[in-house]
Scaffold this motif. Structure first.
Motif, PDB file in Angstrom:
ATOM      1  N   VAL A  71     -24.874  21.424 -39.374  1.00 19.61           N
ATOM      2  CA  VAL A  71     -25.204  20.066 -38.937  1.00 19.61           C
ATOM      3  C   VAL A  71     -26.717  19.958 -38.837  1.00 19.61           C
ATOM      4  N   THR A  72     -27.288  19.007 -39.537  1.00 13.05           N
ATOM      5  CA  THR A  72     -28.734  18.789 -39.502  1.00 13.05           C
ATOM      6  C   THR A  72     -29.025  17.413 -38.928  1.00 13.05           C
ATOM      7  N   LYS A  73     -30.172  17.298 -38.264  1.00 16.66           N
ATOM      8  CA  LYS A  73     -30.582  16.023 -37.691  1.00 16.66           C
ATOM      9  C   LYS A  73     -31.764  15.474 -38.472  1.00 16.66           C
ATOM     10  N   GLU A  74     -31.712  14.194 -38.724  1.00 13.24           N
ATOM     11  CA  GLU A  74     -32.765  13.540 -39.502  1.00 13.24           C
ATOM     12  C   GLU A  74     -33.190  12.256 -38.797  1.00 13.24           C
ATOM     13  N   LYS A  75     -34.498  12.071 -38.695  1.00 10.57           N
ATOM     14  CA  LYS A  75     -35.017  10.873 -38.044  1.00 10.57           C
ATOM     15  C   LYS A  75     -35.340   9.813 -39.100  1.00 10.57           C
ATOM     16  N   LEU A  76     -34.824   8.612 -38.861  1.00  8.72           N
ATOM     17  CA  LEU A  76     -35.051   7.501 -39.773  1.00  8.72           C
ATOM     18  C   LEU A  76     -35.594   6.299 -39.013  1.00  8.72           C
ATOM     19  N   LYS A  77     -36.422   5.530 -39.681  1.00 12.29           N
ATOM     20  CA  LYS A  77     -36.912   4.291 -39.099  1.00 12.29           C
ATOM     21  C   LYS A  77     -36.096   3.137 -39.664  1.00 12.29           C
ATOM     22  N   GLU A  91     -34.361   6.198 -35.245  1.00  9.74           N
ATOM     23  CA  GLU A  91     -33.025   6.676 -34.887  1.00  9.74           C
ATOM     24  C   GLU A  91     -32.821   8.076 -35.450  1.00  9.74           C
ATOM     25  N   THR A  92     -32.056   8.860 -34.723  1.00 11.86           N
ATOM     26  CA  THR A  92     -31.703  10.201 -35.188  1.00 11.86           C
ATOM     27  C   THR A  92     -30.255  10.208 -35.639  1.00 11.86           C
ATOM     28  N   ILE A  93     -30.044  10.600 -36.867  1.00 13.32           N
ATOM     29  CA  ILE A  93     -28.673  10.685 -37.383  1.00 13.32           C
ATOM     30  C   ILE A  93     -28.354  12.145 -37.693  1.00 13.32           C
ATOM     31  N   GLU A  94     -27.082  12.472 -37.566  1.00 10.67           N
ATOM     32  CA  GLU A  94     -26.626  13.821 -37.853  1.00 10.67           C
ATOM     33  C   GLU A  94     -25.887  13.850 -39.189  1.00 10.67           C
ATOM     34  N   SER A  96     -23.513  16.297 -41.593  1.00  8.53           N
ATOM     35  CA  SER A  96     -22.678  17.498 -41.603  1.00  8.53           C
ATOM     36  C   SER A  96     -22.500  17.988 -43.028  1.00  8.53           C
ATOM     37  N   THR A  97     -22.843  19.246 -43.252  1.00  5.59           N
ATOM     38  CA  THR A  97     -22.679  19.862 -44.571  1.00  5.59           C
ATOM     39  C   THR A  97     -21.598  20.935 -44.480  1.00  5.59           C
ATOM     40  N   PRO A  98     -20.510  20.782 -45.237  1.00  7.86           N
ATOM     41  CA  PRO A  98     -19.442  21.789 -45.141  1.00  7.86           C
ATOM     42  C   PRO A  98     -19.907  23.153 -45.638  1.00  7.86           C
ATOM     43  N   GLY A  99     -19.426  24.192 -45.006  1.00  8.33           N
ATOM     44  CA  GLY A  99     -19.770  25.545 -45.417  1.00  8.33           C
ATOM     45  C   GLY A  99     -19.019  25.949 -46.676  1.00  8.33           C
ATOM     46  N   TYR A 100     -19.356  27.107 -47.187  1.00 13.47           N
ATOM     47  CA  TYR A 100     -18.710  27.616 -48.396  1.00 13.47           C
ATOM     48  C   TYR A 100     -18.869  29.126 -48.431  1.00 13.47           C
TER      49      TYR A 100
END
Length: 211
Positions: A71-77, A91-94, A96-100
């Motif tokens: 799970v990564t967090k990214e800040k967007l305007k 805003e901060t959005i999360e 989710s990247t599935p594992g492998y």
């Protein structure tokens, strides 16, 4: 030997439809690797083995890798109405990247004394899309190593001639090399538990034995 970028271009020309990507490596070893989509993996490694400039005739080792969900967090305007006026807010959005899971092959040329070319196959996820293509038909020595990866990571190798456990017993459940593996407390197979193993095992002893 050619650079991996040059090899990638030649493989793409020789194997139509192959989906390839280069994974950089910023360690001192500086060994980038080539991700190959499983449906084209056999054709790709056959080219690497048979091409007169490469002749990758030896798979020295095959290893497994487990990549957990991330799970990564990214800040967007973004623009929003605030007190009746449009304003730009952060805003901060999360995401989710599935594992492998990965099977990683180190290929060398014994004939031309060069290499390695590192080839990776990735599964779709860690749960129900866990198949890749066995490279045993090209590299016979990969048979036991693919069995070990199946045993410890749970990767299924389509086309493997004898895919069964090689280290753990048949009734064993789960895959000990996965990063989220939780070892049992009772350790019934441990004849002389000690240290932290003993502390976990004590929880399952009868009351008199535990005291």
């Amino acid at each position: 030997m050619e650079s991996l970028d040059q090899i990638k271009l030649r493989v793409e020309a020789a194997v139509p439809g192959a989906q390839l990507a280069i994974v950089p490596n910023d360690t001192p070893a500086n060994q980038p690797s080539l991700v190959v989509d499983p449906p084209h993996a056999l054709a790709v490694v056959r080219f690497l083995r048979d091409d007169p400039q490469l002749r990758m005739d030896y798979a020295s080792n095959v290893t497994g890798v487990d990549w957990l969900d991330k799970v990564t967090k990214e800040k967007l305007k973004v623009k929003k109405l605030v007190d009746g006026a449009e304003k730009e807010v952060e805003e901060t959005i999360e995401k989710s990247t599935p594992g492998y899971l990965e099977a990683v092959y180190h290929l060398y040329s014994m004939a031309l004394k060069q290499g390695p070319i590192i080839v990776r196959q990735r599964t779709g996820n860690r749960s129900n899309q866990i198949s890749v293509t066995s490279l045993t038909p090209i590299y016979r020595g990969a048979e036991f190593q693919e069995r070990e990866i199946y045993d410890l990571y749970g990767i299924l190798f389509d086309g493997h001639p004898d895919l069964r456990r090689i280290l753990m017993w048949d009734g064993f459940k789960d895959f000990p090399m996965r990063k989220d593996y939780v070892p049992p407390d009772d350790f019934e197979y441990e004849p002389t538990p000690h240290d932290d193993v003993l502390e976990r095992a004590r929880k399952h002893y009868p009351a008199k034995a535990a005291s």
